[in-house]
Design a protein around this motif. Structure first.
Motif, PDB file in Angstrom:
ATOM      1  N   HIS A  74     -81.050  41.273  62.049  1.00  0.00           N
ATOM      2  CA  HIS A  74     -80.411  40.095  62.665  1.00  0.00           C
ATOM      3  C   HIS A  74     -79.632  39.284  61.629  1.00  0.00           C
ATOM      4  N   ALA A  75     -80.164  39.215  60.412  1.00  0.00           N
ATOM      5  CA  ALA A  75     -79.472  38.440  59.377  1.00  0.00           C
ATOM      6  C   ALA A  75     -78.140  39.107  59.034  1.00  0.00           C
ATOM      7  N   ALA A  76     -78.121  40.437  58.999  1.00  0.00           N
ATOM      8  CA  ALA A  76     -76.856  41.139  58.731  1.00  0.00           C
ATOM      9  C   ALA A  76     -75.853  40.834  59.850  1.00  0.00           C
ATOM     10  N   ASP A  77     -76.332  40.826  61.085  1.00  0.00           N
ATOM     11  CA  ASP A  77     -75.500  40.456  62.241  1.00  0.00           C
ATOM     12  C   ASP A  77     -74.973  39.024  62.054  1.00  0.00           C
ATOM     13  N   GLY A  78     -75.869  38.118  61.709  1.00  0.00           N
ATOM     14  CA  GLY A  78     -75.480  36.711  61.537  1.00  0.00           C
ATOM     15  C   GLY A  78     -74.468  36.521  60.411  1.00  0.00           C
ATOM     16  N   ALA A  80     -72.290  38.635  59.394  1.00  0.00           N
ATOM     17  CA  ALA A  80     -70.981  39.105  59.865  1.00  0.00           C
ATOM     18  C   ALA A  80     -70.309  38.041  60.720  1.00  0.00           C
ATOM     19  N   ARG A  81     -71.079  37.413  61.571  1.00  0.00           N
ATOM     20  CA  ARG A  81     -70.484  36.408  62.447  1.00  0.00           C
ATOM     21  C   ARG A  81     -69.930  35.230  61.661  1.00  0.00           C
ATOM     22  N   ILE A  82     -70.682  34.818  60.661  1.00  0.00           N
ATOM     23  CA  ILE A  82     -70.284  33.629  59.907  1.00  0.00           C
ATOM     24  C   ILE A  82     -69.108  33.919  58.965  1.00  0.00           C
ATOM     25  N   THR A  83     -69.163  35.063  58.295  1.00  0.00           N
ATOM     26  CA  THR A  83     -68.189  35.312  57.218  1.00  0.00           C
ATOM     27  C   THR A  83     -66.978  36.125  57.679  1.00  0.00           C
ATOM     28  N   GLY A  84     -67.121  36.894  58.772  1.00  0.00           N
ATOM     29  CA  GLY A  84     -66.050  37.814  59.161  1.00  0.00           C
ATOM     30  C   GLY A  84     -66.119  39.117  58.370  1.00  0.00           C
ATOM     31  N   LYS A  85     -67.011  39.159  57.380  1.00  0.00           N
ATOM     32  CA  LYS A  85     -67.219  40.406  56.630  1.00  0.00           C
ATOM     33  C   LYS A  85     -68.386  41.150  57.262  1.00  0.00           C
ATOM     34  N   PRO A  86     -68.506  42.459  57.045  1.00  0.00           N
ATOM     35  CA  PRO A  86     -69.668  43.127  57.621  1.00  0.00           C
ATOM     36  C   PRO A  86     -70.959  42.693  56.941  1.00  0.00           C
ATOM     37  N   GLY A  87     -72.020  42.593  57.713  1.00  0.00           N
ATOM     38  CA  GLY A  87     -73.335  42.334  57.141  1.00  0.00           C
ATOM     39  C   GLY A  87     -73.998  43.650  56.808  1.00  0.00           C
ATOM     40  N   CYS A  88     -74.985  43.610  55.911  1.00  0.00           N
ATOM     41  CA  CYS A  88     -75.671  44.852  55.545  1.00  0.00           C
ATOM     42  C   CYS A  88     -77.178  44.625  55.442  1.00  0.00           C
ATOM     43  N   ALA A  89     -77.924  45.468  56.116  1.00  0.00           N
ATOM     44  CA  ALA A  89     -79.380  45.458  55.984  1.00  0.00           C
ATOM     45  C   ALA A  89     -79.813  46.824  55.472  1.00  0.00           C
ATOM     46  N   VAL A  90     -80.809  46.815  54.612  1.00  0.00           N
ATOM     47  CA  VAL A  90     -81.309  48.062  54.023  1.00  0.00           C
ATOM     48  C   VAL A  90     -82.807  48.122  54.293  1.00  0.00           C
ATOM     49  N   PRO A 103     -70.036  43.362  63.491  1.00  0.00           N
ATOM     50  CA  PRO A 103     -69.914  44.480  62.545  1.00  0.00           C
ATOM     51  C   PRO A 103     -70.965  44.429  61.441  1.00  0.00           C
ATOM     52  N   MET A 104     -71.924  45.302  61.504  1.00  0.00           N
ATOM     53  CA  MET A 104     -72.940  45.348  60.446  1.00  0.00           C
ATOM     54  C   MET A 104     -73.289  46.794  60.150  1.00  0.00           C
TER      55      MET A 104
END
Ligand SMILES: Cc1ncc(C[n+]2csc(CCOP(=O)(O)OP(=O)(O)O)c2C)c(N)n1
Length: 557
Positions: A57-61, A63-73, A96-97
């Motif tokens: 969810h943080a990676a999703d969040g 992406a929403r805030i920054t416009g960059k893709p989020g990444c979770a590992v 986009p994550m």
């Protein structure tokens, strides 16, 4: 001379860096530690959480805030299954994550290695792209491919599993493709078909009662300026939903909210931008059957789905609205004067609905009326407060009353309706935008799904204002049970303990308070703001009242 070598985990980090990813969200496991080591070299921050759902969810969040893709590992097996909900939420929300999951070594393929599962099969239906990385040389290349896929059409998540031996092996650096920042995916946005833009301009020129719904993709496309220019130039009343909320600030003459149903029934032209005809839109049924309907979307599959339309345009919301405003401005003569009455008509409906509800918003009742709580929150928000809603009935109340003051300052799970996104969204929002204040309203049910990550907020010094609308119940579900089976059979599977979450916050090193008196809500919020710590203001709300949306069970209609 020995050539320089590089491992798979370090190649992951290089590919993340090329994409501009500054942070990964993770919960550790032996399968993925080489990625951490790569992140150390590349200066990518590693935020370790208490549950993989929160990482996703943080990676999703992010992406929403920054416009960059989020990444979770996350690690193989249970690490990856725990993250499924976060990926699914991003899928429905068009976020986009990239989720990277560990996997047993290729050399032990199908031998029953620790935590082995068919991750790619599980992820395929809920991602735009899901693959196994087959060799160390290809690691960075395939990470970049996954990012490319995230941005195809409407954005969404990708998944990669990287087997342990692929990640840990070292290869000569010249054998690996390491895509360079800005050189491996298109940077273009999709223009609308010029002929369709002309038709839209024509419809606008002839409409007496137009309205526009600015949905999620207005924010995704960063189309705020184009949308504002469109509604002002052509004098079109605007409604907003999802992340489109805040495109226009409250008080703006073109900002409308409470008259949406009326507008959709009375309008002669309805323009839907970047939001599907799903349950939140009554599948398009609530739009006047005689109005001309125009739909603009990044995804051709959304256009005309569930309902006929008069004009569909696929492409970037900002480019299309700018082109349409330009094409129409010469033709819509005197639009300000012409549509004045229409705007006044809507404003009157809006004002009446607001005045009807106001006594509830100002109620001094104890236990506290949820309307009072969300009213106090709305008054408390500044232009720099990112608002997050995570819960059932309490969040339905807030959807009516809370109005973000700036674009991109509203976060909700989206159409998957996932409880438990709040802490993760707060984490990502605060981490990405330290200059912003973050306020999250939780239901007590929603909070308890992922609440332990409050500790992560403390550990990483991510102050935010958490507010819990505590009714010791899963009230939104309870209402449906009472309506269907009667009050005497309503209390099955929906009762929660009377938990003093303010104490919980203090236990974990944050700021906390209990509030039972409505007059104390505002001062408590102020103290939370002043504390500079992650905080929980636990507000005891009346469990016997429900939001109108819950009572109509609109979400199932
Ligand atoms: C992950 C998840 N599980 C279950 C649900 C179903 N659900 C929708 S609303 C709701 C009740 C939420 O309770 P709470 O957060 O306390 O808010 P309240 O309705 O009491 O205001 C539940 C369980 C869901 N949306 N998401």
């Amino acid at each position: 001379m020995m050539s320089e070598t590089i491992s798979g985990g370090h190649l992951v980090a290089k590919a993340l860096k090329a994409e501009g990813v500054e942070v990964i969200y993770t919960l550790c496991g032996g399968h993925i530690i080489d990625i951490y080591d790569g992140c150390v070299d590349e200066g990518i921050e590693v935020i370790d959480v208490r549950h993989e759902q929160v990482a996703a969810h943080a990676a999703d969040g992010y992406a929403r805030i920054t416009g960059k893709p989020g990444c979770a590992v996350v690690t193989a097996g249970p690490g990856t299954t725990d993250a499924v909900t976060g990926v699914a939420n991003a899928f429905r929300a068009e976020s986009p994550m990239l989720l990277i999951g560990g996997q047993g070594a290729l050399s032990q393929h199908k031998m029953g290695s620790l935590q082995d599962l068919p991750h790619v099969d599980m992820m395929t239906p809920i991602t735009k792209f899901a693959a196994t990385v087959p060799s160390t040389e290809r690691v960075a290349d395939i990470v970049s491919m996954a990012f490319r896929e995230c941005y195809h059409g409407a954005p969404g998540p990708s998944f990669l599993e990287i087997p342990r031996d692929v990640l840990d092996a070292k290869v000569p650096i010249e054998k690996a493709r390491i895509p360079e920042a800005g050189h491996y995916r298109a940077s273009t946005r999709q223009q609308g078909d010029p002929e369709a833009i002309e038709r839209l301009a024509d419809l606008l020129a002839h409409a007496e009662k137009p309205c526009i719904l600015l949905g999620n993709q207005v924010w995704t496309c960063r189309a705020t300026d184009a949308a504002i220019d469109f509604v002002r130039t052509l004098n079109v009343p605007a409604y907003m939903n999802g992340s489109g909320r805040g495109t226009l600030p409250p008080g703006d003459p073109h900002h409308f909210q409470l008259s949406r149903r009326y507008a959709f029934t009375e309008a002669d032209l309805i323009i839907i931008v970047g939001t599907p005809f799903d349950f939140r839109m009554g599948y398009g049924k609530r739009l006047s059957p005689t109005a001309k309907v125009v739909q603009i979307d990044l995804d051709y599959r959304t256009v005309g789905k569930n309902r006929d339309i008069d004009l569909g345009i696929v492409g970037d919301a900002g480019l299309i609205l700018a082109a349409a405003a330009q094409a129409a401005s010469g033709r819509v003569e005197n639009s300000a004067a012409r549509r004045k009455e229409w705007l006044e008509e809507l404003r009157a409906v809006e004002t009446k609905a607001y005045e009807k509800r106001l006594p509830r918003q100002l109620s001094d009742a104890q236990p506290i009326d949820p309307y009072r709580l969300v009213h106090e929150i709305n008054e408390f928000l500044t232009e720099d407060t990112i608002y997050i809603g995570d819960g059932g009935d309490i969040v339905t109340f807030s959807g009516q009353v809370v109005q973000p003051k700036s674009p991109g300052h509203w976060m909700d799970p989206g159409p998957l309706g996932t409880l438990g996104v709040g802490m993760a969204f707060a984490m990502a929002a605060k981490q990405a935008r330290r200059d912003k204040e973050v306020l999250c309203l939780f239901g007590d049910g929603a909070f308890s799904l992922t609440g332990w990550d409050f500790e992560t907020m403390v550990r990483f010094d991510l102050p935010f204002i958490g507010v819990i609308g505590n009714n010791s119940s899963m009230n939104q579900i309870r209402y449906g049970q009472a309506a269907k089976y009667g009050e005497d059979r309503a209390r099955v599977g929906n009762t929660l303990g009377d938990i003093r979450y303010g104490e919980f916050a203090k236990l974990l090193g944050g700021y906390g308070e209990e509030v039972r008196d409505p007059a104390e809500i505002r001062p408590a919020l102020e103290r939370a703001r002043q504390s500079g710590k992650p905080s929980l203001i636990n507000v005891w709300v009346d469990p016997e009242v429900y939001a109108p949306g819950t009572m109509n069970q609109t979400m199932y209609k």
